[in-house]
Every structure is written in C-alpha cells, then in structure tokens.
Design an enzyme around this catalytic site. Structure first.
Site, PDB file in Angstrom:
ATOM      1  N   HIS A 152     -15.707   1.656  -4.241  1.00  0.00           N
ATOM      2  CA  HIS A 152     -14.274   1.580  -3.987  1.00  0.00           C
ATOM      3  C   HIS A 152     -13.876   0.300  -3.258  1.00  0.00           C
ATOM      4  O   HIS A 152     -12.711  -0.062  -3.229  1.00  0.00           O
ATOM      5  CB  HIS A 152     -13.836   2.802  -3.181  1.00  0.00           C
ATOM      6  N   TYR A 176       0.853  -1.203   0.000  1.00  0.00           N
ATOM      7  CA  TYR A 176       0.000   0.000   0.000  1.00  0.00           C
ATOM      8  C   TYR A 176       0.882   1.244   0.000  1.00  0.00           C
ATOM      9  O   TYR A 176       1.029   1.909  -0.996  1.00  0.00           O
ATOM     10  CB  TYR A 176      -0.951  -0.016   1.194  1.00  0.00           C
TER      11      TYR A 176
END
Length: 755
Positions: free
Chosen positions: A725, A520
């Site tokens: 999302h 990430y």
C-alpha cells in the site's frame, strides 16, 4: 499532448452480477464483468498486469524529460533523513536515519547528545533483510528497563508482520519469533517479561516455513494446532514470504507473549466475536504498569470504548479470557489515553468539547475532572507527559502546529514554544527531562530540536539536527494559505476550506501555470505541511503550482470536519475539492487544461470521484492505490473496517450513499471531455487490494478508450511488483514512481521543461 493507444481487449463476463437495494422498492442488479480480476494469482490476472504495464511503460518512456526528472530527483533525494529521536532507560538515544538512497531507514544508537550523529552505532539495519530492499521495519518498542527491544517486520509492503526480539547490549536476537501479526502496538509489561500483540483468527492457517516447504496441503490447515510445525516456524527466524492476499480478515485477537515460551502458549486476552464482531482493539500499558488499557472502536471510526485490566505490575497476573473492567462502554465520543497516575487515567476527549479537552477519570470511582479545557479556536491534537509533572500539548491552528508546555496537576499553561510555522512531532517521556521536537514544512526540511526541562521550563531549544537541502534555491519559492468558500451539500451553511499553495515567488497569475492538487479527505486524517522533494523539483522544472486542499473528511478541524465529510455527507469531500479547483481557475493561477489532481488510498477515491463528477474541470488525474469499487470494498482483507466511513453497500439505506460516488460505477457515458488518468497500484497491497485499480482501469479503457484517444488523453495503469500500500517501499521504487507520476502530469498538462 498526443495519445493513440491500442488498449487490450479485456474479457468481460456478462454472467456475474449482484443485487442491491436502496430507497426504491425494486432490487438493483449490478453487473460486475471484471470479477475475475479479484483473483490476483490467476494466470489471466497475471497476463492482465503484464499487458497494462507494457502500455504504461511504453507511454511513460516516450516522455522526453522523464529520465531527466528521475536523475535529478535521485540526485537531490540523496540527503540524510532523520526521525525524531527517543531516549531509552539505558540512557542512550535512538532514531531512524537514511543516508539518502538506502532502500530502508536504519535504526541507530547514540551514546550521548555530546556526540555527533556520525558517531552513532547501527542497532538494526533492515537493508540486510532482503536483497531487493522490500523487507521493512513496521514498528519498534523497548522494554521498560531498556535491555530488550521488539520490532515488527513486513515483507513487500504487506500489513502482516513478524515480531522479533533483540538483546540491546549484545545485539543478539532472542529465539522468540511471532509470525503473522497485524496492526500490533507491541506494548511491554513493566516487569519486562513479555509483550501484548494483535493478530487475526486463522492467521497461521496455510502458512509454510521458509526453511521447510514440504508440508502437504492437508497439514497446512492444521498448523495452528501442530506444535512441532509451529516451533519450526518460530525457529526459522526469518520473515515468512508473503503471498498476494485478498481474503477478508475477520476476528481480531489480542495476545500476551511471555519471553522464552512458544507461540502456542501465548495467552488470548480478547477475541472479537459475537457482540465484538468487527471491533478493533488497540492496547497499551499505563505508565506505571498498573493497567492494560484497551481502546475499542468499530473499524476505523474514532469513537471508542475504554476497557482496562489490572496488571499488578506483574505479567504473572495475566490469564486467558480475563474479566475486563468497562470504564467507558459506549461509543459516543473519542477517548484517547494519555497517561496515568495511581488510579487516575488521563484522556483527550471530545466529550463536551468539539475541539477536545483533557480530563482525568478515576479508574475505581469513574469520577471525571477537567484538566485542560477546550480551546474554542484551535484543535487539541496531541498530549505527551514529560518529566513527571508536565504535559507537552500540541494544537492544530488552521492546519499549522503550535506547541505548549502545561503543568500536569493544575492544567496551567507554562510556555509556548517559539517555533517556525510548520508541522511538529515530538518525543517525550514522563521519566526523562529531555524532549525532542521535529519540525518540517513545505519549504523547510527536517529540523530537530532538543530541550532539557531539568534546567527550567523555559530552557532554550538546541538544534540536534538540521537537514540542509541544496538541490534548489528554496528562497525563490513561497507558500501561501488561502480559505476557499465551499457550499457543499448545504449551500445555506458554506464552509471555508483551507488550501496551501507552493510556487515560485515570480509566479504570474495569467491562468497558464500547470497546477497539481493533492487531496485526501477521509478517516479523520489531517493533511499538514510536509517537505516533498519531488513536488519542489516539479515546481522548479515546470514552473508549476503545488497545492494541498484540506477538504472535509479529514481532521483539520477535528471530528466535526471529519463527520461533515463521511457517510451520507461524503459528497462534501468532493464538492470541496471541486470548489478549490474552481478557485484556482477563477483567481488565474491556472486553467482547466492546466489543472491536475492526485490522491492515494482514500485520496485515490477522492480524485477519481471528482474526475467523474467534473470531467470538465481537470485535465489529468493520478489515482494511487485507490478505493474504487465501493460496492465490494468491504469483502477484502480489512475493508469492512471502512464501513463507518463510506457506508455498508449491503444495507439499503447506506447503499444510497455509495451508489452515487463509487468511481467504478459512475464513469460518465459519452463525455465530451475527461481527464487523462494514471492509476497506480501494487501486486502485494493487502489493504486496498489491487482489484480496485484493475477493475477501474479496465472499465475506463472499455468505456472511454476511443473517446480519450480522440482527446489525446491516455488511460494507463502502473502496477508495481513486490510492493504494497506504500509503507516500507524501498527508496528507489519511490523515486521511480514519483518520477513517473510527475512526468505523466507534466506531459498531460503540456508543461514545458526548464533546466
């Protein structure tokens, strides 16, 4: 692996361009040939989506073990999943639970801990909200007396939500309905008369009732002022159907809603205009109800101001455009509100403490006192007040959770909880002696403990719920943590990047193991150990290695780690990931043609940027809902909140940062190799709008289509419908997507299926 895909001819418009500036004196003209894909509702975009899905589904359907993986994942996914319980003032316990394959988690009520969870009663079942399971609960909060709760609901994964209210005893909905809210914390006043919520200016423009769609276009624009239409909206008591939204959402607003009054009577407490432009308010009430605390930041940056409003415990004192007291009116440090005691407000802060410390601040005199000093080794991650005079304090020690009990008055450590290594989340309340601790790790599903501090501060932990996972023999697997040297942008100051590896105990380090790196690296978010059924199945069936790389940009070591991977230093994130990949190869866990990477949202940017930078290092990349057009990301929905993370491309000094990393604009020309690419997005993603993915896959297919066919590596996109999302996605949609991802990766790496 083979691939010979006939990619569609996607229209390129040579007339669309933008002009940017950098350190050079000459303006830079950048063509944007796929600008038309920014309109999600056009017929041309709809056709594009259909064509892309035809290609991806045909490719994925041709993978022989895809159905087997899906069926096995569906089978073993069918185990209960629990959230951390909470105890409310009515003396009852509440938690989310999914029996296994339900579309959405159900909210349960349990009368007593002496009862089993099988005796719990359903309080809210979001599976009844829609036939396809795409309407989900976003957040939930009880009033201070525990008699009323409010909960927000979103449709098709949207960030927009509708707030409802329920009488807990009767299960009846109240007439109050607040539509079109966004990023709301749902905080009650202590007199139980109303809540604070957030939305954006113009949120009610162009909204039509689910019951009555007869309003003309002219009337739609007047809905905010038309009380009759607004009452219809509130009386509808249903989620307003979402459209696909991409327009920039400006001017956050914070309101107070009093129960029993119409939306039009709600009181505006803050409006982010003028000197508050692009600021973000997150509000909560102090524990005694004396103050409304506002955490004010610029977008997603963590440095913040702290303002407050005296409430006198009565919502009657709330007025329009109030005079906020500016307790901290600079944005030099992070101040996270923890609790309050009379005039003392307690904050976790990195002011004079890189790893954070706990301070108290007098709301009247602004006098500061240190309560818990900084730990120079471990990161102070979370503090919760419990049983009036104690703090539950969670530290992060090299990306592993450690939990302590401290005395509130003295800041003295009283106890370290003896828990296995993993990720800890807790629930506690200053009025309750009972606490709950939830633990999970890569090889351990959820275990929830309860502890009653009324017995003693050393009271034993009792298992409230332990989830048993019978799908695989977890004893055959192991987790290791290594620390990888990364030079980053400054070779004179290398760092150690933590990395978790999960694999079979009998793994041979022969360079032949298919490997999946997840990363990430952004927005001060730490990637802590988590239980992933899909990754375990992948290890089982393909004898793979599952890796989590804790690259810079996250919060694994606090704001220092975050800031070393954002703005002008964003490249450190990608250099860290490449260093981790090289370590795996050099230590013979894998080789480059057996190496894949994946990431979502900011993580999608991370892996797409690394694919451009080092196409020789990776054989496969999965880009999930990625931020891929860094030249225009700030022009859609709340993308401008991220300028503090990436830089504003409209400013020459900051365009210098983004122009070298924007995935859409840095695809290599005529590479000799490039990884297979699977791009995933969803048509209702109103956070990272799907145009990012649409443009990126279009440019990839145009620029590298022939090259990739020669290499036998596909460039495909999987576009979900009635999804956003990621949050609130129905279980079966998640299982389908995970099956496609892991099948794609396995096929791209030439991995063999093992029953």
């Amino acid at each position: 692996m083979s691939s010979n895909i006939k990619y569609p001819t996607i229209r390129r418009d040579p007339t669309v361009s933008d002009i940017y500036g950098d350190k050079s004196s000459s303006p830079i003209t950048v063509n944007d040939p796929y600008r038309w894909l920014e309109d999600p509702d056009s017929e041309e975009t709809t056709n594009f989506v259909a064509e892309q899905n035809v290609i991806s589904q045909a490719y994925l359907n041709n993978i022989s073990y895809r159905t087997q993986f899906f069926e096995h994942l569906k089978e073993v996914f069918n185990i209960p999943k629990f959230s951390c319980p909470s105890k409310q003032p009515n003396g009852k316990y509440y938690y989310f639970m999914n029996t296994g394959l339900q579309h959405q988690d159900v909210y349960y009520e349990l009368d007593s801990l002496s009862k089993s969870t099988e005796q719990a009663q359903v309080l809210i079942d979001p599976n009844t909200f829609s036939e396809d399971g795409t309407v989900a609960i976003q957040s939930i909060n009880f009033s201070y007396d525990g008699k009323t709760l409010c909960y927000s609901v979103s449709d098709a994964g949207s960030d927009w939500s509708t707030i409802y209210f329920m009488d807990v005893a009767t299960r009846n909905k109240l007439n109050d309905v607040i539509i079109r809210t966004k990023f709301s914390s749902l905080r009650w006043t202590t007199d139980n008369q109303g809540i604070f919520y957030s939305t954006y200016a113009g949120a009610l423009d162009n909204v039509t009732s689910n019951k009555d769609s007869s309003h003309s276009t002219e009337n739609k624009s007047k809905i905010a002022e038309d009380k009759d239409i607004q009452k219809k909206e509130e009386a509808a008591n249903e989620v307003v159907p979402t459209t696909i939204e991409v327009t920039r959402t400006d001017i956050q607003e914070v309101y107070f809603h009093r129960l029993g009054t119409p939306r039009s009577a709600d009181i505006c407490l803050a409006r982010c205009t003028d000197d508050l432009n692009e600021h973000f308010f997150s509000v909560e009430t102090s524990d005694d109800g004396q103050y409304l605390i506002a955490n004010i930041s610029i977008g997603t940056l963590r440095e913040n101001k702290i303002w407050f409003l005296p409430l006198s415990k009565l919502s009657d004192s709330i007025v329009e455009k109030p005079n906020w007291t500016k307790l901290i009116d600079h944005m030099d440090f992070v101040y996270d509100f923890v609790t309050s005691q009379d005039d003392l407000l307690y904050f976790k802060t990195n002011d004079q403490a890189e790893n954070f410390r706990l301070i108290s601040m007098n709301a009247k005199t602004k006098e500061i006192k240190e309560i818990i000093s900084e730990d120079k080794t471990n990161l102070l991650e979370d503090i919760t007040r419990v049983y009036d005079k104690y703090f539950l304090v969670r530290y992060l020690s090299h990306v592993k959770s450690v939990l302590y009990l401290f005395e509130m008055k003295s800041g003295r450590q009283l106890r370290k909880f003896d828990l296995p290594i993993g990720t800890i989340s807790i629930w506690g309340d200053q009025h309750e002696s009972e606490i709950f601790i939830r633990l999970e790790s890569f090889l351990s599903p959820t275990t929830i403990y309860s502890c009653d501090l009324a017995q003693s501060v050393d009271a034993s932990l009792t298992i409230f719920k332990r989830i048993e996972f019978a799908g695989l023999d977890l004893n055959t697997l192991t987790t290791e943590q290594v620390f990888v040297d990364s030079n980053g942008l400054d070779p004179s100051n290398p760092v150690k990047v933590p990395m978790f590896l999960v694999h079979r105990k009998d793994l041979k380090k022969d360079g032949q193991n298919p490997t999946y790196i997840y990363a990430y690296g952004g927005f001060s978010t730490a990637m802590k150990p988590f239980f992933s059924i899909a990754s375990l199945l992948w290890i089982h069936h393909f004898h793979g290695v599952f890796v989590v790389a804790n690259v810079r940009g996250g919060a694994e070591y606090g704001e220092v780690w975050h800031k070393d991977g954002y703005k002008s230093k964003k490249m450190n994130t990608y250099l860290d990931l490449c260093a981790c990949a090289e370590w795996l190869v050099s230590n013979k866990y894998t080789q480059t043609d057996k190496l894949s990477m994946a990431g979502g949202s900011n993580g999608g940017l991370t892996v797409a940027a690394c694919a451009n930078m080092r196409p020789d290092l990776f054989a496969c990349t999965v880009v999930q809902v990625g931020v891929l057009d860094l030249y225009r990301y700030h022009k859609f929905t709340i993308g401008y909140y991220w300028c503090g993370e990436y830089g504003n491309p409209d400013l020459p000094a900051e365009f210098e940062w983004v122009k070298t990393i924007s995935p859409l604009h840095n695809i290599p020309m005529n590479p000799t190799t490039f990884p297979a690419i699977l791009v995933t997005t969803a048509d209702h993603d109103d956070r990272v709008v799907p145009a990012h993915s649409f443009k990126y896959i279009s440019q990839l297919q145009y620029q590298l289509g022939e090259t990739m066919n020669r290499l036998g590596r596909p460039l495909i996109s999987r576009i979900d419908v009635r999804a956003g999302h990621g949050a609130g996605k129905p279980t079966i949609k998640r299982i389908e997507e995970l099956s496609d991802m892991y099948s794609f990766v396995s096929y791209a790496l030439g991995a063999q299926w093992h029953d």
